[in-house]
Design a protein around this motif. Structure first.
Motif, PDB file in Angstrom:
ATOM      1  N   LYS A   1       0.839  -0.969   0.011  1.00 42.84           N
ATOM      2  CA  LYS A   1       0.015  -0.353   0.238  1.00 42.84           C
ATOM      3  C   LYS A   1       1.046   0.992   0.442  1.00 42.84           C
ATOM      4  CE  LYS A   1      -0.639  -0.058   4.948  1.00 42.84           C
ATOM      5  NZ  LYS A   1      -1.555  -0.188   6.495  1.00 42.84           N
TER       6      LYS A   1
ATOM      7  N   SER B   1       3.404   4.842  -7.340  1.00 38.53           N
ATOM      8  CA  SER B   1       2.530   4.229  -8.674  1.00 38.53           C
ATOM      9  C   SER B   1       3.421   3.823  -9.758  1.00 38.53           C
ATOM     10  CB  SER B   1       1.607   5.418  -9.264  1.00 38.53           C
ATOM     11  OG  SER B   1       2.352   6.402  -9.653  1.00 38.53           O
TER      12      SER B   1
ATOM     13  N   GLY C   1      -4.006  -5.569  -6.956  1.00 40.29           N
ATOM     14  CA  GLY C   1      -4.640  -4.396  -6.976  1.00 40.29           C
ATOM     15  C   GLY C   1      -3.656  -4.753  -8.526  1.00 40.29           C
TER      16      GLY C   1
ATOM     17  N   CYS D   1       1.129   0.972 -11.808  1.00 44.53           N
ATOM     18  CA  CYS D   1       0.047   1.158 -11.017  1.00 44.53           C
ATOM     19  C   CYS D   1      -1.582   1.562 -12.126  1.00 44.53           C
ATOM     20  CB  CYS D   1      -0.352   1.957  -9.843  1.00 44.53           C
ATOM     21  SG  CYS D   1       0.925   0.992  -8.532  1.00 44.53           S
TER      22      CYS D   1
ATOM     23  N   ASP E   1      -4.418   0.725 -10.662  1.00 46.81           N
ATOM     24  CA  ASP E   1      -5.740   1.330  -9.432  1.00 46.81           C
ATOM     25  C   ASP E   1      -5.411   1.237  -8.261  1.00 46.81           C
ATOM     26  OD1 ASP E   1      -7.882  -0.265  -9.545  1.00 46.81           O
ATOM     27  OD2 ASP E   1      -7.706  -2.351  -9.167  1.00 46.81           O
TER      28      ASP E   1
ATOM     29  N   ILE F   1      -5.886   1.728  -5.326  1.00 42.33           N
ATOM     30  CA  ILE F   1      -5.765   0.939  -4.258  1.00 42.33           C
ATOM     31  C   ILE F   1      -4.487  -0.322  -4.305  1.00 42.33           C
ATOM     32  CG2 ILE F   1      -6.281  -0.619  -2.284  1.00 42.33           C
ATOM     33  CD1 ILE F   1      -9.471   1.051  -2.654  1.00 42.33           C
ATOM     34  N   GLN F   2      -3.593  -0.382  -3.824  1.00 41.23           N
ATOM     35  CA  GLN F   2      -2.696  -1.609  -3.777  1.00 41.23           C
ATOM     36  C   GLN F   2      -2.216  -2.042  -2.631  1.00 41.23           C
ATOM     37  OE1 GLN F   2      -1.438  -2.207  -7.208  1.00 41.23           O
ATOM     38  NE2 GLN F   2      -2.648  -0.912  -7.967  1.00 41.23           N
ATOM     39  N   GLU F   3      -3.396  -3.670  -2.380  1.00 45.68           N
ATOM     40  CA  GLU F   3      -3.090  -4.296  -1.098  1.00 45.68           C
ATOM     41  C   GLU F   3      -1.398  -5.708  -1.824  1.00 45.68           C
ATOM     42  OE1 GLU F   3      -3.880  -3.312   1.266  1.00 45.68           O
ATOM     43  OE2 GLU F   3      -5.337  -2.151   0.624  1.00 45.68           O
TER      44      GLU F   3
END
Length: 306
Positions: free
Chosen positions: A41, A45, A62, A93, A95, A97-99
């Motif tokens: 998180k 990016s 994500g 990225c 998205d 939101i990245q997990e």
């Protein structure tokens, strides 16, 4: 293909300059075993297109895409990512939101455990295999559990945390291999990649070395070429086209890696280590080791921090 190489020190400097606290980096010392983990998180990016001199294992949850060598790889489902050290890559990225998690570790960490050594004989981290393993819902839950444990232990004061981290990392790697039993068929690979894969498998099958009674058999590019029934020039050009390294460089790096393991984890004297690695005279081994580490084998053994 990019000629840029990002080291762990480079990465930590970049993170520090960006004033983003992702990893605690004060304990990193080049040449010693090193491992770290962060939650994704906090990831940027975009990352630059370059090779890395360190291993990464990521649980990606994500959407995003990798430029991996000449491939564009899109991530739409939870996946494990195991890039090869010899392939440049970048990440973007898609998205907000990245997990998930990202682990990084160096060669010394990878080489310091017999269970991890096993994976050098598999398709993971190899130039000829896919760096991505797409996970099912059940596998995602299991992988998350392993990474949660690694993250918790890495940030604890548990005195045996290194052993525990390696055990959980081994579980992650085995989870990836469960999805890799259909490894890329030799027949589906370009000729140069096929030959490199055979060389790589032959090289890694020789290790670890168990006894001075059975010294290293294949030590030079010519030894491998003869065993593979090809001209040494053909082997050299194929290996170089895939890895940007010469056959001799790869062999020497693997011998150096094994020499450190033998000095660390056996009670063999230095002459026995050198002989087992194929050096006819102790002075030849001493010169080789000092050239590549700036320390003699004896100095390395005395100052070793395990």
């Amino acid at each position: 293909m990019s000629d840029q190489l990002e080291t762990i020190s480079d990465y930590y400097k970049k993170v520090k300059d960006g004033k983003v606290t992702i990893f605690e980096t004060d304990d990193f010392v080049a040449g010693t075993s090193h491992f770290n983990i962060t939650m994704r998180k906090y990831c940027s990016s975009r990352s630059p297109y370059s090779r890395r001199d360190y291993y990464r294992v990521s649980l990606i949850i994500g959407k995003g895409k990798f430029q991996y060598g000449n491939q564009t790889i899109t991530i739409e489902s939870p996946s494990l990512f195991f890039p090869s050290l010899n392939i440049p890559y970048s990440w973007e990225c898609e998205d907000v939101i990245q997990e998930g998690y990202t682990c990084l570790f160096n060669q010394e960490f990878f080489s310091g455990n017999s269970e991890l050594q096993f994976f050098k004989k598999t398709s993971l981290f190899k130039e000829w295999s896919s760096p991505l393993v797409v996970l099912t819902e059940e596998q995602t839950e299991l992988a998350t559990l392993y990474f949660d444990q690694i993250y918790r232990i890495n940030n604890s004061s548990y005195p045996f945390r290194c052993n525990s981290i390696k055990s959980n990392l081994v579980s992650v790697l085995h989870l990836a291999l469960e999805n890799r039993m259909e490894d890329v068929s030799m027949n589906n690979l370009p000729a140069n990649v096929r030959l490199y894969r055979m060389f790589d498998e032959l090289l890694n099958k020789q290790f670890p070395l168990d006894s001075p009674t059975y010294p290293l058999e294949l030590k030079t590019a010519s030894d491998f070429a003869d065993h593979l029934h090809v001209h040494v020039n053909h082997l050299n050009s194929s290996v170089k086209s895939v890895t940007n390294l010469t056959t001799t460089q790869i062999i020497k790096e693997r011998i150096l890696e094994e020499s450190k393991n033998l000095l660390k984890y056996t009670n063999w004297d230095i002459a026995e280590v050198g002989y087992t690695l194929g050096f006819e005279q102790p002075s030849h081994f001493n010169n080789f080791f000092k050239k590549h580490t700036d320390h003699s084998p004896l100095q390395f053994k005395k100052t070793l921090i395990i």
